[in-house]
Design a protein around this motif. Structure first.
Motif, short mmCIF file in Angstrom:
data_model
loop_
_atom_site.label_atom_id
_atom_site.label_comp_id
_atom_site.label_asym_id
_atom_site.label_seq_id
_atom_site.Cartn_x
_atom_site.Cartn_y
_atom_site.Cartn_z
N THR A 63 0.80 -1.22 0.00
CA THR A 63 0.00 0.00 0.00
C THR A 63 0.84 1.27 0.00
O THR A 63 0.33 2.34 -0.34
N ILE A 64 2.11 1.19 0.38
CA ILE A 64 2.91 2.39 0.57
C ILE A 64 3.12 3.13 -0.75
O ILE A 64 3.05 4.37 -0.79
N SER A 65 3.34 2.39 -1.82
CA SER A 65 3.52 3.06 -3.11
C SER A 65 2.25 3.76 -3.55
O SER A 65 2.30 4.85 -4.13
N VAL A 66 1.11 3.15 -3.30
CA VAL A 66 -0.17 3.78 -3.65
C VAL A 66 -0.35 5.06 -2.84
O VAL A 66 -0.73 6.12 -3.37
N GLU A 67 -0.08 4.97 -1.55
CA GLU A 67 -0.23 6.12 -0.66
C GLU A 67 0.71 7.26 -1.07
O GLU A 67 0.29 8.43 -1.14
N PHE A 68 1.96 6.94 -1.35
CA PHE A 68 2.91 7.99 -1.66
C PHE A 68 2.62 8.62 -3.02
O PHE A 68 2.87 9.82 -3.21
N ALA A 69 2.08 7.84 -3.95
CA ALA A 69 1.68 8.42 -5.23
C ALA A 69 0.61 9.48 -5.03
O ALA A 69 0.61 10.53 -5.71
N PHE A 70 -0.29 9.23 -4.10
CA PHE A 70 -1.30 10.24 -3.77
C PHE A 70 -0.65 11.49 -3.19
O PHE A 70 -1.01 12.63 -3.54
N TYR A 71 0.33 11.31 -2.31
CA TYR A 71 1.03 12.46 -1.73
C TYR A 71 1.66 13.33 -2.82
O TYR A 71 1.66 14.56 -2.72
N LEU A 72 2.20 12.71 -3.85
CA LEU A 72 2.90 13.46 -4.89
C LEU A 72 1.96 14.42 -5.63
O LEU A 72 2.40 15.49 -6.08
N VAL A 73 0.70 14.05 -5.76
CA VAL A 73 -0.23 14.90 -6.53
C VAL A 73 -1.21 15.65 -5.65
O VAL A 73 -1.90 16.56 -6.13
N PHE A 74 -1.29 15.32 -4.37
CA PHE A 74 -2.29 15.94 -3.52
C PHE A 74 -2.23 17.46 -3.50
O PHE A 74 -3.28 18.14 -3.61
N PRO A 75 -1.06 18.10 -3.33
CA PRO A 75 -1.06 19.57 -3.27
C PRO A 75 -1.70 20.23 -4.49
O PRO A 75 -2.34 21.28 -4.37
N PHE A 76 -1.53 19.59 -5.65
CA PHE A 76 -2.14 20.15 -6.86
C PHE A 76 -3.66 19.97 -6.85
O PHE A 76 -4.42 20.90 -7.15
N ILE A 77 -4.10 18.77 -6.48
CA ILE A 77 -5.54 18.51 -6.45
C ILE A 77 -6.22 19.40 -5.41
O ILE A 77 -7.31 19.94 -5.64
N ALA A 78 -5.56 19.57 -4.27
CA ALA A 78 -6.12 20.43 -3.23
C ALA A 78 -6.22 21.88 -3.72
O ALA A 78 -7.24 22.56 -3.50
N ARG A 79 -5.19 22.33 -4.41
CA ARG A 79 -5.21 23.70 -4.91
C ARG A 79 -6.34 23.90 -5.91
O ARG A 79 -7.06 24.92 -5.87
N PHE A 80 -6.53 22.94 -6.81
CA PHE A 80 -7.59 23.07 -7.81
C PHE A 80 -8.97 22.98 -7.16
O PHE A 80 -9.91 23.63 -7.59
N THR A 81 -9.08 22.15 -6.10
CA THR A 81 -10.35 22.03 -5.40
C THR A 81 -10.70 23.31 -4.67
O THR A 81 -11.85 23.76 -4.65
N LEU A 82 -9.70 23.93 -4.05
CA LEU A 82 -9.93 25.19 -3.36
C LEU A 82 -10.36 26.28 -4.35
O LEU A 82 -11.14 27.17 -4.02
N ALA A 83 -9.85 26.20 -5.58
CA ALA A 83 -10.17 27.21 -6.58
C ALA A 83 -11.53 26.96 -7.23
O ALA A 83 -12.29 27.90 -7.49
N GLN A 84 -11.84 25.69 -7.49
CA GLN A 84 -13.04 25.36 -8.27
C GLN A 84 -14.17 24.77 -7.44
O GLN A 84 -15.29 24.63 -7.93
N GLY A 85 -13.88 24.39 -6.20
CA GLY A 85 -14.90 23.78 -5.36
C GLY A 85 -14.96 22.28 -5.55
O GLY A 85 -14.19 21.69 -6.33
N PRO A 86 -15.91 21.61 -4.86
CA PRO A 86 -16.01 20.15 -4.93
C PRO A 86 -16.30 19.61 -6.32
O PRO A 86 -16.09 18.44 -6.58
N ARG A 87 -16.77 20.48 -7.21
CA ARG A 87 -17.00 20.05 -8.59
C ARG A 87 -15.75 19.45 -9.21
O ARG A 87 -15.83 18.48 -9.98
N TYR A 88 -14.58 19.98 -8.85
CA TYR A 88 -13.34 19.45 -9.41
C TYR A 88 -13.12 18.00 -8.97
O TYR A 88 -12.70 17.16 -9.78
N LEU A 89 -13.40 17.70 -7.71
CA LEU A 89 -13.24 16.32 -7.22
C LEU A 89 -14.22 15.39 -7.92
O LEU A 89 -13.88 14.24 -8.24
N LEU A 90 -15.44 15.85 -8.16
CA LEU A 90 -16.42 15.03 -8.86
C LEU A 90 -15.97 14.76 -10.29
O LEU A 90 -16.17 13.65 -10.82
N GLN A 91 -15.35 15.74 -10.92
CA GLN A 91 -14.81 15.52 -12.26
C GLN A 91 -13.71 14.45 -12.24
O GLN A 91 -13.66 13.57 -13.11
#
Length: 367
Positions: free
Chosen positions: A144-172
């Motif tokens: 599971t560690i590789s799966v978890e760390f892959a999420f860490y690598l992209v999380f800051p970007f996804i969080a930034r886009f979600t803060l800008a666009q709202g939950p609609r971005y996560l649904l997309q």
């Protein structure tokens, strides 16, 4: 260990403990008692499915990761701060890799005679191919560690886009993940295992956790008005979902390709996200010794998760399948209690020796 980037919530620690414990009892049951495959493939409708399909604890871990880190992003946004990518990854590296590398070294040491230089690359891909950690039960949880760390690598970007666009971005993102799963299912000969153990199969669980954090930020006060009712319904939803999977689409079915698994991780994480929201909303006043034990369990949950199989195997080798009372269920429960207590002790030692010193090197990653 307290976070430097979010006010501490002991309820999160309690959920971590639950996730690690589910995986512990899942592996204890299957490794020590090895029930006949026909029992697993065609079980009745029973809450014991939380044990027979206790790998659901991994889904809870992934959902909770998405929830917790989105909470951090939301909190820092309120403070008018943003995540510094380099510091975020540095902290995640300090959190995960010291213990993970320890387990990886154990695995390559066991298989020293078959070791190939390219096996070192499995440090980055512990969930793919013939990873050294996946060859042995005692280190198998490291996938599971590789799966978890892959999420860490992209999380800051996804969080930034979600803060800008709202939950609609996560649904997309969730919509795209479903399309990717459908395509992968169509060409994979062993789609169940692929969807269980890869980023294609699991990434939506992090996204659902992030979405739950947005819901909590917006509707947390309303949820707390009926927190205990919400928690009861959430517990019933989680249990019912696992029973449904165990009855009709168990991981142990001989068929390597099951259409149910296209949406399995999504519905699993939706159920667990409802549970997370319910647990936080209920704000149960647990007896102080129990609360402290669960919170310590949350502190050591990473060690408990990565090292529990090692301890289970040691206990099984030392005690076998004892017949202390002559009643298989009672003897099993006693042996499980011994194995869990031993795992708790080893995990506490591991946390104090390997994890905590590195955790103290973390820095704030918001500015």
């Amino acid at each position: 260990m307290l976070s430097l980037n979010l006010p501490h919530n002991p309820r999160i620690d309690e959920i971590r403990w639950l996730a690690a414990s589910l995986v512990f009892f899942f592996h204890f049951y299957h490794h020590v008692y090895a029930p006949p495959i026909e029992v697993l493939a065609h079980p009745g409708w029973t809450p014991f499915s939380l044990v027979t399909e206790g790998h659901t604890g991994v889904g809870l871990f992934f959902t909770l990761s998405g929830f917790l880190f989105m909470q951090i992003a939301l909190y820092q946004a309120e403070q008018r701060k943003g995540l510094v990518y380099r510091e975020f990854i540095r902290n995640r590296f300090l959190r995960i890799f010291p213990l993970f590398i320890t387990v990886f070294v154990i695995a390559i040491s066991i298989g020293r005679d078959a070791f190939r230089p390219q096996d070192a690359l499995y440090v980055l891909f512990s969930n793919l191919g013939e990873s050294p950690t996946s060859k042995y039960f005692i280190t198998g949880a490291a996938w599971t560690i590789s799966v978890e760390f892959a999420f860490y690598l992209v999380f800051p970007f996804i969080a930034r886009f979600t803060l800008a666009q709202g939950p609609r971005y996560l649904l997309q993102c969730l919509g795209l993940m479903l399309a990717f799963k459908l395509a992968a299912y169509g060409v994979s000969e062993r789609s169940t295992h692929m969807l269980f153990s890869t980023l294609v199969g699991r990434f939506d669980q992090f996204l659902v956790g992030m979405l739950a954090a947005v819901v909590h930020a917006r509707f947390g006060q309303e949820l707390r008005r009926h927190g205990k009712v919400w928690l009861l319904l959430a517990a019933l939803l989680v249990t019912g979902n696992i029973m449904l999977q165990a009855r009709y689409a168990s991981f142990f079915l001989p068929e390597p390709k099951q259409a149910f698994w296209i949406t399995w991780s999504l519905q699993e994480s939706l159920a667990w996200s409802v549970f997370i929201l319910g647990w936080l909303a209920a704000d149960l006043r647990l007896p102080r010794p129990l609360a402290r034990a669960m919170q310590h369990g949350g502190d050591i949950s990473f060690s408990l998760y990565l090292l529990h199989a090692l301890v289970i195997d040691l206990v099984a080798q030392a005690l076998g399948k004892p017949s202390w009372t002559g009643q298989r269920i009672v003897d099993g429960l006693l042996l499980a209690a011994i194995a869990y207590a031993a795992t708790w002790a080893v995990s506490s030692l591991s946390y104090a020796t390997i994890e905590k010193p590195f955790l103290q090197l973390r820095r704030r990653y918001a500015q």
